[in-house]
Design a protein around this motif. Structure first.
Motif, PDB file in Angstrom:
ATOM      1  N   SER A 191      -1.648   8.828 -18.446  1.00  0.00           N
ATOM      2  CA  SER A 191      -0.820   8.706 -17.274  1.00  0.00           C
ATOM      3  C   SER A 191      -1.458   9.841 -16.272  1.00  0.00           C
ATOM      4  CB  SER A 191       0.684   8.933 -17.323  1.00  0.00           C
ATOM      5  OG  SER A 191       0.978   8.534 -16.202  1.00  0.00           O
ATOM      6  N   LEU A 192      -1.760  11.030 -16.714  1.00  0.00           N
ATOM      7  CA  LEU A 192      -2.272  11.930 -15.742  1.00  0.00           C
ATOM      8  C   LEU A 192      -3.846  11.794 -15.650  1.00  0.00           C
ATOM      9  CD1 LEU A 192      -0.709  15.087 -17.190  1.00  0.00           C
ATOM     10  CD2 LEU A 192      -0.285  14.251 -14.985  1.00  0.00           C
ATOM     11  N   TRP A 193      -4.437  11.372 -16.581  1.00  0.00           N
ATOM     12  CA  TRP A 193      -5.799  11.002 -16.461  1.00  0.00           C
ATOM     13  C   TRP A 193      -6.313   9.771 -15.425  1.00  0.00           C
ATOM     14  CZ3 TRP A 193      -9.677  10.178 -21.248  1.00  0.00           C
ATOM     15  CH2 TRP A 193     -10.738  10.359 -20.621  1.00  0.00           C
ATOM     16  N   LEU A 194      -5.334   8.792 -15.591  1.00  0.00           N
ATOM     17  CA  LEU A 194      -5.292   7.704 -14.599  1.00  0.00           C
ATOM     18  C   LEU A 194      -4.997   7.980 -13.405  1.00  0.00           C
ATOM     19  CD1 LEU A 194      -5.450   4.533 -14.319  1.00  0.00           C
ATOM     20  CD2 LEU A 194      -2.975   4.569 -14.614  1.00  0.00           C
ATOM     21  N   ASN A 195      -3.830   8.737 -13.010  1.00  0.00           N
ATOM     22  CA  ASN A 195      -3.500   9.047 -11.566  1.00  0.00           C
ATOM     23  C   ASN A 195      -4.159  10.043 -10.956  1.00  0.00           C
ATOM     24  OD1 ASN A 195      -0.886   7.465 -10.778  1.00  0.00           O
ATOM     25  ND2 ASN A 195      -0.738   7.866 -13.052  1.00  0.00           N
ATOM     26  N   LEU A 196      -4.872  10.976 -11.626  1.00  0.00           N
ATOM     27  CA  LEU A 196      -5.590  12.040 -11.162  1.00  0.00           C
ATOM     28  C   LEU A 196      -7.146  11.680 -11.067  1.00  0.00           C
ATOM     29  CD1 LEU A 196      -4.721  15.174 -13.036  1.00  0.00           C
ATOM     30  CD2 LEU A 196      -3.676  14.674 -10.689  1.00  0.00           C
ATOM     31  N   ARG A 197      -7.547  10.679 -11.564  1.00  0.00           N
ATOM     32  CA  ARG A 197      -9.138  10.595 -11.530  1.00  0.00           C
ATOM     33  C   ARG A 197      -9.541   9.063 -11.290  1.00  0.00           C
ATOM     34  NH1 ARG A 197     -12.573  13.937 -10.946  1.00  0.00           N
ATOM     35  NH2 ARG A 197     -14.079  13.032 -12.141  1.00  0.00           N
ATOM     36  N   GLN A 198      -8.431   8.018 -11.345  1.00  0.00           N
ATOM     37  CA  GLN A 198      -8.922   6.537 -10.765  1.00  0.00           C
ATOM     38  C   GLN A 198      -8.044   6.256  -9.733  1.00  0.00           C
ATOM     39  OE1 GLN A 198     -10.964   4.387 -12.400  1.00  0.00           O
ATOM     40  NE2 GLN A 198     -10.623   3.240 -10.359  1.00  0.00           N
ATOM     41  N   ASP A 199      -8.905   5.733  -8.738  1.00  0.00           N
ATOM     42  CA  ASP A 199      -8.270   5.328  -7.507  1.00  0.00           C
ATOM     43  C   ASP A 199      -7.838   3.926  -7.642  1.00  0.00           C
ATOM     44  OD1 ASP A 199      -9.204   7.287  -5.670  1.00  0.00           O
ATOM     45  OD2 ASP A 199     -11.100   6.660  -5.208  1.00  0.00           O
ATOM     46  N   GLU A 200      -6.662   3.460  -6.869  1.00  0.00           N
ATOM     47  CA  GLU A 200      -6.287   2.117  -6.977  1.00  0.00           C
ATOM     48  C   GLU A 200      -7.139   1.021  -6.774  1.00  0.00           C
ATOM     49  OE1 GLU A 200      -4.131  -0.959  -7.816  1.00  0.00           O
ATOM     50  OE2 GLU A 200      -2.934   0.823  -7.821  1.00  0.00           O
ATOM     51  N   THR A 201      -7.332   0.122  -7.602  1.00  0.00           N
ATOM     52  CA  THR A 201      -8.235  -1.111  -7.568  1.00  0.00           C
ATOM     53  C   THR A 201      -7.864  -2.222  -6.455  1.00  0.00           C
ATOM     54  OG1 THR A 201      -7.688  -1.982  -9.746  1.00  0.00           O
ATOM     55  CG2 THR A 201      -9.376  -0.212  -9.659  1.00  0.00           C
ATOM     56  N   LEU A 202      -6.389  -2.300  -6.708  1.00  0.00           N
ATOM     57  CA  LEU A 202      -5.919  -3.572  -5.811  1.00  0.00           C
ATOM     58  C   LEU A 202      -5.272  -3.086  -4.525  1.00  0.00           C
ATOM     59  CD1 LEU A 202      -5.700  -6.610  -6.120  1.00  0.00           C
ATOM     60  CD2 LEU A 202      -3.223  -6.235  -7.022  1.00  0.00           C
ATOM     61  N   PRO A 203      -6.038  -3.131  -3.523  1.00  0.00           N
ATOM     62  CA  PRO A 203      -5.560  -2.599  -2.117  1.00  0.00           C
ATOM     63  C   PRO A 203      -4.278  -3.598  -1.830  1.00  0.00           C
ATOM     64  CG  PRO A 203      -7.557  -3.690  -2.003  1.00  0.00           C
ATOM     65  CD  PRO A 203      -7.360  -3.506  -3.296  1.00  0.00           C
ATOM     66  N   PRO A 204      -3.507  -2.939  -0.856  1.00  0.00           N
ATOM     67  CA  PRO A 204      -2.437  -3.989  -0.357  1.00  0.00           C
ATOM     68  C   PRO A 204      -2.666  -5.146   0.251  1.00  0.00           C
ATOM     69  CG  PRO A 204      -2.124  -1.522   0.212  1.00  0.00           C
ATOM     70  CD  PRO A 204      -3.332  -1.683  -0.354  1.00  0.00           C
ATOM     71  N   ALA A 205      -3.921  -5.164   0.648  1.00  0.00           N
ATOM     72  CA  ALA A 205      -4.236  -6.534   1.453  1.00  0.00           C
ATOM     73  C   ALA A 205      -4.447  -7.413   0.386  1.00  0.00           C
ATOM     74  CB  ALA A 205      -5.325  -6.469   2.302  1.00  0.00           C
ATOM     75  N   ARG A 206      -4.806  -7.315  -0.971  1.00  0.00           N
ATOM     76  CA  ARG A 206      -5.079  -8.372  -1.966  1.00  0.00           C
ATOM     77  C   ARG A 206      -3.900  -8.380  -2.706  1.00  0.00           C
ATOM     78  NH1 ARG A 206     -10.047  -6.253  -5.057  1.00  0.00           N
ATOM     79  NH2 ARG A 206      -9.355  -8.199  -6.431  1.00  0.00           N
ATOM     80  N   ARG A 207      -2.762  -7.820  -2.629  1.00  0.00           N
ATOM     81  CA  ARG A 207      -1.650  -8.120  -3.425  1.00  0.00           C
ATOM     82  C   ARG A 207      -0.860  -9.277  -2.963  1.00  0.00           C
ATOM     83  NH1 ARG A 207       0.263  -1.576  -3.214  1.00  0.00           N
ATOM     84  NH2 ARG A 207      -1.861  -0.845  -4.249  1.00  0.00           N
ATOM     85  N   ARG A 208      -0.169  -9.841  -3.917  1.00  0.00           N
ATOM     86  CA  ARG A 208       0.652 -11.052  -3.866  1.00  0.00           C
ATOM     87  C   ARG A 208       2.235 -10.699  -4.025  1.00  0.00           C
ATOM     88  NH1 ARG A 208      -2.821 -15.654  -5.173  1.00  0.00           N
ATOM     89  NH2 ARG A 208      -0.943 -16.787  -5.611  1.00  0.00           N
ATOM     90  N   PRO A 209       2.803 -10.849  -2.929  1.00  0.00           N
ATOM     91  CA  PRO A 209       4.313 -10.833  -3.123  1.00  0.00           C
ATOM     92  C   PRO A 209       5.036 -11.396  -4.094  1.00  0.00           C
ATOM     93  CG  PRO A 209       3.546 -11.233  -0.806  1.00  0.00           C
ATOM     94  CD  PRO A 209       2.401 -11.913  -1.724  1.00  0.00           C
ATOM     95  N   LEU A 210       5.953 -10.439  -4.776  1.00  0.00           N
ATOM     96  CA  LEU A 210       6.769 -10.963  -5.904  1.00  0.00           C
ATOM     97  C   LEU A 210       7.651 -11.904  -5.669  1.00  0.00           C
ATOM     98  CD1 LEU A 210       6.549 -10.628  -9.262  1.00  0.00           C
ATOM     99  CD2 LEU A 210       8.275  -8.712  -8.539  1.00  0.00           C
ATOM    100  N   ASN A 211       7.417 -13.350  -5.561  1.00  0.00           N
ATOM    101  CA  ASN A 211       8.632 -14.273  -5.409  1.00  0.00           C
ATOM    102  C   ASN A 211       8.196 -15.317  -6.368  1.00  0.00           C
ATOM    103  OD1 ASN A 211       6.786 -16.084  -3.798  1.00  0.00           O
ATOM    104  ND2 ASN A 211       6.891 -14.500  -2.502  1.00  0.00           N
ATOM    105  N   MET A 212       9.472 -16.226  -6.451  1.00  0.00           N
ATOM    106  CA  MET A 212       9.104 -17.170  -7.411  1.00  0.00           C
ATOM    107  C   MET A 212       8.161 -18.294  -7.192  1.00  0.00           C
ATOM    108  SD  MET A 212       9.939 -18.495 -10.474  1.00  0.00           S
ATOM    109  CE  MET A 212      11.460 -17.283 -10.589  1.00  0.00           C
ATOM    110  N   THR A 213       7.909 -18.523  -5.948  1.00  0.00           N
ATOM    111  CA  THR A 213       6.926 -19.496  -5.262  1.00  0.00           C
ATOM    112  C   THR A 213       5.494 -18.861  -5.827  1.00  0.00           C
ATOM    113  OG1 THR A 213       8.315 -20.096  -3.539  1.00  0.00           O
ATOM    114  CG2 THR A 213       5.969 -20.573  -3.287  1.00  0.00           C
ATOM    115  N   ASN A 214       5.235 -17.639  -5.731  1.00  0.00           N
ATOM    116  CA  ASN A 214       3.936 -17.032  -5.971  1.00  0.00           C
ATOM    117  C   ASN A 214       3.679 -17.213  -7.250  1.00  0.00           C
ATOM    118  OD1 ASN A 214       2.818 -16.747  -3.231  1.00  0.00           O
ATOM    119  ND2 ASN A 214       3.647 -14.551  -2.982  1.00  0.00           N
TER     120      ASN A 214
END
Length: 404
Positions: free
Chosen positions: A185-208
């Motif tokens: 967890s520390l390695w991931l959070n300290l060294r890796q940037d987020e790869t899915l920016p907010p603009a590409r995320r899909r809202p969590l709802n039943m339709t999606n």
């Protein structure tokens, strides 16, 4: 045409990226294989009247992970990769702490189920994370490097588990799980940037969720690759489930089983090295097709030799060992490529796609492996014939899969 991929920035080199994700996935393998030496002590302490119940410690973890794969992918599509992997590690570590203080088998099984539930986060979302950054043959190459390290873990996990148990008892294994989760967890959070920016995320709802699942399940390429992966996992799981009996009862190598199993894992790791080297030149589909064709030939020869009882006593175990290595070698060559082929056109729903593919192939593989295991008759005939049939079916299915 392959869909264009926006390449997020990341802090570490490709080598560090591969090492980081290899550790993340290795935690899952270690959570299963390192428990094997602990089962006798757990049985004696928590279930002395029915020692076979201790085996549920393994199945409870796998069961929890099986439930978790349905949740982890869609959650990562909605909230990002890093938060869900971190959340999974957190649940995993808390459940491991609970297992340390378990004073009954029932409490331990509940903790292991929850631990598996958490492990599904790193297990599934790491695949989507790779898809965010890579595609096509380059993704297959990166996955091969990760799988190379992942395959080596079963070779050493039982020995490492035995060392921990020797010094601190079976409870100490769960302390090691907490440490590994913290490091990952520390390695991931300290060294890796987020790869899915907010603009590409899909809202969590039943339709999606329904739309994403329908898109994944309705894609012919995903359907075909998922079937091939199911056949590949099914024959590998069948061999794994029968390995102890085959080595011990059929070939009388029970005392040396951990060493032979380690050698088998190490030799099969060569497949991932070769795949990483040649996949850019030859392509994923061609390599997978060649691998299954090779297995059809090898298993056909082995079936003739074993069923016809044509091997002298001195050559029976060496022949079986070479054949078993070929099965795991095939896994190292094919699984990374198949996963990359399935996710190639699913980049916008990579989390859901990884969840669906993992769920279908895992459940299907269990349905294949379970009856094969029940057919064990003191010889290698059932598993050899099952491998031949599964490989032939996979080879036939690969004729319909498109190159990407």
């Amino acid at each position: 045409m392959p869909e264009p991929v926006a390449m997020p920035e990341r802090r570490q080199s490709q080598f560090e990226f591969v090492a980081m994700l290899a550790l993340v996935l290795a935690v899952i393998a270690f959570s299963i294989d390192s428990m094997l030496p602990a089962l006798p002590e757990i049985a004696q302490e928590l279930s002395p009247d029915n020692v076979n119940r201790a085996q549920l410690v393994l199945t409870a973890f796998v069961g929890g992970m099986g439930v978790g794969v349905f949740l982890a992918g869609p959650l990562s599509d909605a909230f990002g990769r890093k938060p869900i992997i971190t959340l999974g590690f957190g649940i995993y570590a808390l459940a491991a702490i609970a297992a340390i203080f378990a004073n009954s088998l029932e409490m331990l099984l509940i903790a292991r189920f929850v631990q598996g539930l958490g492990a599904a986060g790193p297990r599934i979302v790491s695949q989507a994370l790779v898809r965010d950054l890579y595609q096509g043959r380059e993704m297959a190459r990166i996955t091969s490097f990760i799988m190379m390290i992942f395959i080596l873990v079963p070779a050493i996990a039982p020995s490492l588990g035995a060392v921990v148990i020797h010094f601190v008892g079976w409870h100490g294994i769960f302390g090691a799980f907490v440490l590994l989760a913290l490091v990952g967890s520390l390695w991931l959070n300290l060294r890796q940037d987020e790869t899915l920016p907010p603009a590409r995320r899909r809202p969590l709802n039943m339709t999606n969720l329904v739309a994403s699942a329908r898109e994944v399940l309705g894609n012919r390429q995903v359907q075909l690759v998922a079937i091939v992966m199911t056949l590949g996992f099914g024959q590998m799981f069948a061999l794994l489930s029968s390995a102890q009996q085959l080595f011990s009862e059929t070939y009388h190598k029970g005392a040396q089983f951990p060493l032979w199993f380690a050698a088998m894992a190490l030799l099969s790791g060569i497949g991932t090295v070769l795949n990483a080297r040649y996949v850019l030149r030859l392509g994923m589909r061609r390599i997978v097709t060649y691998a299954y064709a090779m297995q059809v030939v090898v298993s056909s020869i082995m079936a003739v030799l074993v069923i016809g009882d044509l091997l002298p006593e001195a050559l029976r175990f060496p022949a079986f060992f070479v054949w078993a290595v070929s099965v795991f070698f095939m896994a190292g060559v094919t699984f990374g490529n198949l996963n990359a082929m399935a996710l190639q056109r699913m980049g916008h729903v990579a989390g859901m796609a990884a969840s669906v593919i993992a769920a279908v192939s895992t459940i299907g593989a269990v349905l294949i492996a379970a009856p094969i295991g029940l057919l064990y008759d003191g010889t290698a005939r059932p598993i050899i014939m099952a491998t031949l049939i599964c490989s032939a079916a996979a080879l036939w299915m690969m004729r319909k899969v498109e190159e990407v």
